[in-house]
Design an enzyme around this catalytic site. Structure first.
Site, PDB file in Angstrom:
ATOM      1  N   LYS A 186      45.902  56.367  43.946  1.00 55.50           N
ATOM      2  CA  LYS A 186      46.897  55.748  43.054  1.00 55.50           C
ATOM      3  C   LYS A 186      46.172  54.655  42.273  1.00 55.50           C
ATOM      4  CE  LYS A 186      49.862  52.834  42.095  1.00 55.50           C
ATOM      5  NZ  LYS A 186      49.672  52.079  40.838  1.00 55.50           N
ATOM      6  N   GLY A 239      43.222  45.047  46.011  1.00 54.33           N
ATOM      7  CA  GLY A 239      44.185  44.424  45.111  1.00 54.33           C
ATOM      8  C   GLY A 239      44.500  43.032  45.609  1.00 54.33           C
ATOM      9  N   SER A 240      45.659  42.550  45.229  1.00 56.94           N
ATOM     10  CA  SER A 240      45.998  41.166  45.553  1.00 56.94           C
ATOM     11  C   SER A 240      46.397  41.025  47.025  1.00 56.94           C
ATOM     12  CB  SER A 240      47.149  40.712  44.660  1.00 56.94           C
ATOM     13  OG  SER A 240      48.272  41.525  44.905  1.00 56.94           O
ATOM     14  N   THR A 241      46.284  39.820  47.516  1.00 56.19           N
ATOM     15  CA  THR A 241      46.668  39.531  48.899  1.00 56.19           C
ATOM     16  C   THR A 241      48.158  39.802  49.112  1.00 56.19           C
ATOM     17  OG1 THR A 241      44.875  37.983  49.229  1.00 56.19           O
ATOM     18  CG2 THR A 241      46.862  37.592  50.536  1.00 56.19           C
ATOM     19  N   GLY A 244      48.616  43.458  49.402  1.00 49.65           N
ATOM     20  CA  GLY A 244      47.979  43.884  50.653  1.00 49.65           C
ATOM     21  C   GLY A 244      48.929  43.712  51.834  1.00 49.65           C
ATOM     22  N   GLU A 262      41.132  45.168  50.983  1.00 53.97           N
ATOM     23  CA  GLU A 262      40.185  44.305  50.261  1.00 53.97           C
ATOM     24  C   GLU A 262      41.027  43.513  49.278  1.00 53.97           C
ATOM     25  OE1 GLU A 262      37.078  43.897  50.704  1.00 53.97           O
ATOM     26  OE2 GLU A 262      36.551  45.633  51.927  1.00 53.97           O
ATOM     27  N   CYS A 297      37.144  39.964  42.057  1.00 51.90           N
ATOM     28  CA  CYS A 297      37.730  39.404  43.285  1.00 51.90           C
ATOM     29  C   CYS A 297      36.842  38.320  43.882  1.00 51.90           C
ATOM     30  CB  CYS A 297      37.954  40.516  44.290  1.00 51.90           C
ATOM     31  SG  CYS A 297      36.478  41.486  44.553  1.00 51.90           S
ATOM     32  N   GLU A 395      44.194  32.058  43.224  1.00 49.31           N
ATOM     33  CA  GLU A 395      43.335  33.022  42.543  1.00 49.31           C
ATOM     34  C   GLU A 395      43.885  33.229  41.132  1.00 49.31           C
ATOM     35  OE1 GLU A 395      43.395  37.216  43.624  1.00 49.31           O
ATOM     36  OE2 GLU A 395      41.218  37.212  43.414  1.00 49.31           O
TER      37      GLU A 395
HETATM   38  P1  NAD Z   1      47.716  44.254  42.542  1.00 48.34           P
HETATM   39  O1  NAD Z   1      47.738  43.905  43.980  1.00 48.34           O
HETATM   40  O2  NAD Z   1      48.818  43.805  41.688  1.00 48.34           O
HETATM   41  O3  NAD Z   1      47.684  45.845  42.373  1.00 48.34           O
HETATM   42  C1  NAD Z   1      46.726  46.630  43.045  1.00 48.34           C
HETATM   43  C2  NAD Z   1      47.302  48.021  43.237  1.00 48.34           C
HETATM   44  O4  NAD Z   1      48.457  47.919  44.052  1.00 48.34           O
HETATM   45  C3  NAD Z   1      47.743  48.692  41.929  1.00 48.34           C
HETATM   46  O5  NAD Z   1      47.435  50.062  41.994  1.00 48.34           O
HETATM   47  C4  NAD Z   1      49.234  48.461  41.924  1.00 48.34           C
HETATM   48  O6  NAD Z   1      49.954  49.444  41.220  1.00 48.34           O
HETATM   49  C5  NAD Z   1      49.564  48.533  43.407  1.00 48.34           C
HETATM   50  N1  NAD Z   1      50.792  47.810  43.745  1.00 48.34           N
HETATM   51  C6  NAD Z   1      51.290  46.693  43.126  1.00 48.34           C
HETATM   52  N2  NAD Z   1      52.459  46.328  43.706  1.00 48.34           N
HETATM   53  C7  NAD Z   1      52.693  47.221  44.699  1.00 48.34           C
HETATM   54  C8  NAD Z   1      53.739  47.375  45.649  1.00 48.34           C
HETATM   55  N3  NAD Z   1      54.798  46.546  45.691  1.00 48.34           N
HETATM   56  N4  NAD Z   1      53.649  48.390  46.533  1.00 48.34           N
HETATM   57  C9  NAD Z   1      52.615  49.252  46.491  1.00 48.34           C
HETATM   58  N5  NAD Z   1      51.610  49.174  45.599  1.00 48.34           N
HETATM   59  C10 NAD Z   1      51.637  48.164  44.719  1.00 48.34           C
HETATM   60  O7  NAD Z   1      46.292  43.794  42.028  1.00 48.34           O
HETATM   61  P2  NAD Z   1      45.721  43.896  40.552  1.00 48.34           P
HETATM   62  O8  NAD Z   1      46.441  42.912  39.716  1.00 48.34           O
HETATM   63  O9  NAD Z   1      45.671  45.329  40.117  1.00 48.34           O
HETATM   64  O10 NAD Z   1      44.208  43.441  40.797  1.00 48.34           O
HETATM   65  C11 NAD Z   1      43.867  42.126  40.965  1.00 48.34           C
HETATM   66  C12 NAD Z   1      43.747  41.777  42.432  1.00 48.34           C
HETATM   67  O11 NAD Z   1      42.840  42.654  43.075  1.00 48.34           O
HETATM   68  C13 NAD Z   1      43.168  40.402  42.627  1.00 48.34           C
HETATM   69  O12 NAD Z   1      43.892  39.730  43.617  1.00 48.34           O
HETATM   70  C14 NAD Z   1      41.753  40.681  43.095  1.00 48.34           C
HETATM   71  O13 NAD Z   1      41.164  39.674  43.857  1.00 48.34           O
HETATM   72  C15 NAD Z   1      41.923  41.923  43.865  1.00 48.34           C
HETATM   73  N6  NAD Z   1      40.650  42.630  43.998  1.00 48.34           N
HETATM   74  C16 NAD Z   1      39.997  42.592  45.197  1.00 48.34           C
HETATM   75  C17 NAD Z   1      38.778  43.212  45.362  1.00 48.34           C
HETATM   76  C18 NAD Z   1      38.049  43.168  46.682  1.00 48.34           C
HETATM   77  O14 NAD Z   1      37.173  43.990  46.882  1.00 48.34           O
HETATM   78  N7  NAD Z   1      38.372  42.259  47.567  1.00 48.34           N
HETATM   79  C19 NAD Z   1      38.213  43.897  44.293  1.00 48.34           C
HETATM   80  C20 NAD Z   1      38.891  43.933  43.074  1.00 48.34           C
HETATM   81  C21 NAD Z   1      40.128  43.291  42.952  1.00 48.34           C
END
Ligand code: NAD
Length: 492
Positions: A186, A239-241, A244, A262, A297, A395
């Site tokens: 996804k 993605g975001s904490t 997560g 992550e 990130c 962040e």
């Molecule tokens: P996000 O958490 O908003 O989205 C990440 C993914 O989760 C997307 O595919 C999104 O559609 C999905 N998502 C969003 N809300 C959801 C929900 N309620 N239920 C299920 N899935 C959902 O993050 P973003 O804005 O796409 O990316 C930025 C974040 O990613 C930052 O916090 C960044 O630090 C983190 N990040 C971490 C790493 C790492 O390796 N630690 C690497 C890259 C990005």
């Protein structure tokens, strides 16, 4: 070398297809959404919004491919398919690079030199691991033998962000597929195009239908349907904490699938007065926050500088920020493009507005419109930042640096660790004892000494605390996608 006009013509000639790829077939959905580019501020194409029905059929197809196709192929055949996919990525490098640039705004010069070759190399790394990672035969009593093997877990759900669209997907699916699992991917709603194209290339490379399904859509709907699915065995997320945490909840509410996270970061970069080359440290410090528009990130967004050099060092970092070429990412001379979309640009602009009330804006700070897109933010530097202010704790995921002075080593360590995150940290010092002492004391998955954000595909990457758990990259990533299975044989 290609010019901006060459890339614009190539972009205009792309045949964009936003339909999901399920069981090897491009699948249209009732609902679609517009995919607005931060480069052109126009819609690139309509993208499928996969609902429960599409996610169910993707999971069923991946289950079938796991049971009858991919995991039953010989290791040699799986290995050559993944190598072939890597070759196809390189053969279609310009197209894949353009898709990521148009979707999220990173400079074309970075996409072509980092994201695409990096993705191909990671696939090769895990393809080679297929016949090189062996099991164990532990010590047992005489007359017994215990065989411990790593077995694939089944269907892996991979939910990824938009900052490195292709590469983040590859970080997940390369080890998952190499271990023999099948994958339902996804991508982020902002950046689905390279993942969709990758699914087509996977079919061309000989991965059986259903081995890699791509379901597009919003997080709250498609992402949640993946997280809550009862027939997904492992959920791997970047993605975001905040999101997560949802995935941990989804697992508890559904089938207790394994979850690997992550997540975010607020990484500190500690610069001591004994640093051998302050100009070099400043160049790296600027890169550590401004690369990829700060949408990294592990971006070193907190710069902790020993007070005796803090003014001098701030000037050196500002001088580096001034060298950044902010502009249209299709121009090969651009070193910083737009943020991923208007929402993210607005979010970062709000952080800058709040920073102005509590700290000194020493560089940048403006939101710009370039070629019709309002997603551009200048590289921004705040000084005199209070450690409790939101620009020092949250962040931001944009090009905003907070510079904070410190007086002693222990104060620097305390400030660095005073965060909910623990993804990465950097330390600059010419004192070897201090380098070890401070690295040991920092709560971060990776500490880079006299460099920043060091990364290698054979080195584990991931965080502590609310930056998540489990490691991407390296052979350790295979731990997430395999289970240890023991067979005891009593032969006497
Ligand atoms: P996000 O958490 O908003 O989205 C990440 C993914 O989760 C997307 O595919 C999104 O559609 C999905 N998502 C969003 N809300 C959801 C929900 N309620 N239920 C299920 N899935 C959902 O993050 P973003 O804005 O796409 O990316 C930025 C974040 O990613 C930052 O916090 C960044 O630090 C983190 N990040 C971490 C790493 C790492 O390796 N630690 C690497 C890259 C990005």
């Amino acid at each position: 070398m290609k010019t901006k006009q060459d890339w614009e013509s190539a972009a205009a000639a792309l045949q964009l297809d936003g339909r999901a790829v399920i069981n090897g077939i491009r699948t249209a959905t009732e609902k679609t959404s517009e995919n607005i580019s931060p480069v052109t501020a126009k819609s690139l194409t309509d993208v499928s919004e996969c609902g429960q029905r599409e996610v169910d059929s993707a999971v069923a197809s991946s289950r079938k491919a796991f049971e009858t196709g991919w995991s039953k192929m010989t290791p040699g055949a799986r290995k050559s398919s993944l190598h072939k996919l890597s070759e196809l990525i390189l053969a279609n490098a310009d197209e894949l690079a353009l898709l990521d640039v148009l979707d999220m705004g990173k400079p074309i010069s970075d996409a072509t030199t980092i994201d695409i070759p990096g993705s191909a190399a990671i696939l090769n790394f895990y393809a080679e691991a297929i016949d090189k990672v062996a099991g164990e035969i532990p010590v047992t009593d005489a007359g017994n033998v215990a065989l411990v093997r790593r077995v694939p877990l089944g269907v892996v759900g991979a939910v990824v962000p938009w900052n490195y669209p292709l590469e983040m997907a590859i970080w997940k699916l390369a080890p998952a597929l190499a271990a023999g699992n099948t994958v339902v991917l996804k991508p982020a709603e902002q950046s689905p195009l390279s993942s969709l194209r990758l699914a087509e290339l996977a079919l061309e490379a000989g991965l059986p239908e259903g081995t890699l399904n791509v379901v597009t859509g919003q997080g709250e709907t498609t992402g949640a349907a993946v997280g809550l699915h009862k027939d997904i065995d492992v959920l791997t997320f970047t993605g975001s904490t905040q999101v997560g945490k949802y995935f941990m909840k989804y697992a508890g509410e559904s089938n207790m699938k394994q979850v690997w996270l992550e997540c975010g970061g607020k990484s500190p970069n500690l610069v001591f007065a004994d640093t051998a080359n302050l100009e070099e440290a400043a160049e790296f410090a600027a890169r550590a926050i401004f690369f990829n528009q700060g949408e990294v990130c592990s971006a070193n967004s907190r710069l902790l500088v020993e007070r005796s050099i803090s003014e001098q060092f701030t000037e050196l970092v500002i001088a580096q920020a001034k060298k950044i070429n902010l502009g249209n990412p299709l121009d090969p001379a651009t070193t910083m493009g737009p943020l991923v979309d208007s929402t993210q640009a607005g979010r970062v602009a709000d952080f800058i507005a709040s920073g102005k009330t509590s700290a000194k804006l020493s560089h940048g700070g403006s939101r710009l419109t370039i070629d019709g897109s309002d997603c551009y933010l200048e590289p921004t530097i705040f000084t005199g930042v209070a450690t409790s202010s939101s620009i020092a704790t949250d962040e931001i995921f944009g090009p905003v640096l907070s510079i904070i002075p410190f007086d002693t080593e222990s104060e620097a360590i305390h400030m660095a660790n005073d965060s909910i995150y623990g993804l990465a940290a950097s330390v600059w010092t010419a004192n070897l004892s201090r380098a070890h002492r401070v690295s040991d004391a920092l709560h971060a998955g990776t500490v880079s000494v006299n460099t920043v954000d060091a990364l290698g595909m054979n080195i584990p990457f991931g965080g502590f605390k609310q930056s998540g758990f489990g490691r991407d990259l390296s052979l350790h990533a295979l731990d997430k996608y395999t289970g240890l299975k023991t067979t005891w044989i009593r032969y006497e």
